[in-house]
Design an enzyme around this catalytic site. Structure first.
Site, short mmCIF file in Angstrom:
data_model
loop_
_atom_site.label_atom_id
_atom_site.label_comp_id
_atom_site.label_asym_id
_atom_site.label_seq_id
_atom_site.Cartn_x
_atom_site.Cartn_y
_atom_site.Cartn_z
N CYS A 127 -9.30 5.88 9.53
CA CYS A 127 -9.51 4.56 8.90
C CYS A 127 -8.49 3.53 9.39
O CYS A 127 -8.06 2.65 8.64
CB CYS A 127 -9.48 4.66 7.38
N ASP A 144 0.87 -1.17 0.00
CA ASP A 144 0.00 0.00 0.00
C ASP A 144 0.91 1.23 0.00
O ASP A 144 1.51 1.57 1.01
CB ASP A 144 -0.90 -0.03 1.24
N GLN A 156 0.49 6.62 1.03
CA GLN A 156 1.16 7.73 1.72
C GLN A 156 2.61 7.90 1.27
O GLN A 156 3.16 9.01 1.33
CB GLN A 156 1.13 7.51 3.24
#
Length: 415
Positions: free
Chosen positions: A373, A209, A212
């Protein structure tokens, strides 16, 4: 407050940067806007905004199917973005770049195709305790469907992965490891290359992921040897609604399509359908053409300054903010890893994060409040949520000082 824009390094002039972002030149609640919610979404430079309007004003057409001039122009510009993204993340082939709606869809695509194809009862998927819900829920759903088990890498109180425990979790049962490169809640930069190397040693595939990390860190998917990597345009100064999934070519070729429809097909009859080549096999229907083209403008804007220069500047903002926050009685930083992107999450004794967010907003300061989240992470740290100030290349030391002064005044008044 008058925001000075004199802060600069030899290679980076924040005053010039700020002129490129129209939204920054406004007041909120009678105060100059201080935008510290960049981990949620970044603001857009004029070149990105102009790229969207230029497409609609000059060559709006559907792509890949038309032979007329506008369709050819739109197709060429759309595919130029794919090449730009390939170079931006160091992929070997343009066909390894799949356009999605964002990081969330990219992770779901991998879970629903590679995961569904390769996971069976008794297998294990590993995530970490600092994951965004988007990198937890798809794997939970897959494990429930397949009878597999979800394992979790623990973290320390400072917000770093316990790598010794990760090593213990790995086994021949491990089929997928899916972890965040940089935490949206803590700012922690994880040792991705080492995590990938250990996963590959037991035969597991690795999903990263990169939501960011991609705007802050140099990313080379071949160097780190990840199998899949997902990120979103809107977190790196591009539009919302467009993202990227990278996958190794041999894995993508073996995976079934994610959706059915136009573009992802080669031949259709009522008897059977054959699927298109990469990358189009995973891009069903009319894509988000304008925003994909504008993503290229965002990447070109980042490349104009260079990620190392941006990272050095953002780190100076982070260090200054960390020092200021640490010196305010009643403020406690959440996430104190040694290696971080420019994110400061914190709690204030006696003030709920939501209330604090409202009070800062009254001063023109935009921060994010809540669980970001990452509810399991908040539960691990025994907190309801945090206030999060996250910094980008257009923020200044003067803005941080104004923010810290306002925060200190609020704490003195309400504690």
């Amino acid at each position: 407050m008058a925001i000075s824009t004199t802060t600069h390094t030899a290679a980076f002039d924040v005053a010039k940067v700020r002129e490129d972002f129209p939204i920054l030149h406004q007041s909120l609640n009678g105060k100059p806007l201080v935008y510290f919610d960049n981990a949620a979404t970044t603001q857009k430079p004029r070149t990105v905004i102009d790229a969207i309007s230029h497409y609609y004003q000059n060559y709006n057409a559907n792509i890949h199917r038309g032979i007329h001039t506008l369709a050819e122009k739109a197709t060429a510009e759309y595919e130029r973005t794919r090449q730009t993204v390939r170079a931006f993340i160091g992929a070997a082939h343009a066909e390894e770049i799949i356009f999605t709606r964002g990081t969330t869809e990219g992770i779901n695509l991998v879970a629903a195709t590679y995961g569904r194809q390769n996971l069976k009862a008794g297998d294990e998927v590993i995530v970490s305790h600092m994951e965004h819900h988007s990198n937890i829920v798809p794997w939970q759903m897959l494990c429930e469907e397949k009878g597999a088990t979800l394992r979790v890498i623990p973290i320390t109180d400072s917000g770093e992965l316990v790598l010794e425990e990760y090593a213990k979790l790995l086994s021949e049962k491990t089929k997928i490891v899916s972890v965040v490169f940089a935490s949206n809640s803590l700012g922690t930069i994880n040792p991705i290359a080492d995590i990938i190397r250990q996963a590959h040693a037991v035969g597991a595939k690795v999903m990263i992921d990169g939501a960011q990390a991609t705007s802050h860190l140099d990313v080379d998917v071949q160097a780190i040897d990840c199998d899949f990597y997902a990120f979103s345009s809107h977190k790196l100064y591009g539009p919302t609604g467009i993202g990227v999934l990278y996958g190794k070519k041999e894995l993508l070729e073996a995976m079934p399509p994610y959706q059915g429809g136009g573009e992802m097909i080669s031949d259709v009859s009522f008897a059977r359908t054959t699927y298109n080549d990469l990358p189009y096999k995973f891009e069903a229907g009319t894509p988000n053409i304008a925003d994909t083209i504008a993503l290229r403008a965002a990447i070109e804007y980042i490349n104009q300054w260079g990620k190392p220069v941006i990272a050095q500047y953002e780190d100076s903002l982070l260090q200054h903010a960390t020092t200021r926050l640490q010196n305010i009685d009643g403020v406690r930083l959440i996430g104190t890893a040694k290696h971080k992107v420019s994110v400061n999450s914190f709690v204030v004794d006696g003030i709920h994060p939501f209330d604090l967010g409202v009070m800062l907003d009254a001063k023109g300061i935009a921060v994010r409040t809540g669980q970001h989240c990452t509810q399991p992470l908040m539960e691990r740290l025994c907190i309801e949520g945090t206030s999060r100030a996250s910094f980008a290349l257009y923020n200044t030391i003067e803005e941080i000082d104004y923010f810290a002064d306002c925060l200190e005044a609020i704490v003195r008044k309400y504690r």
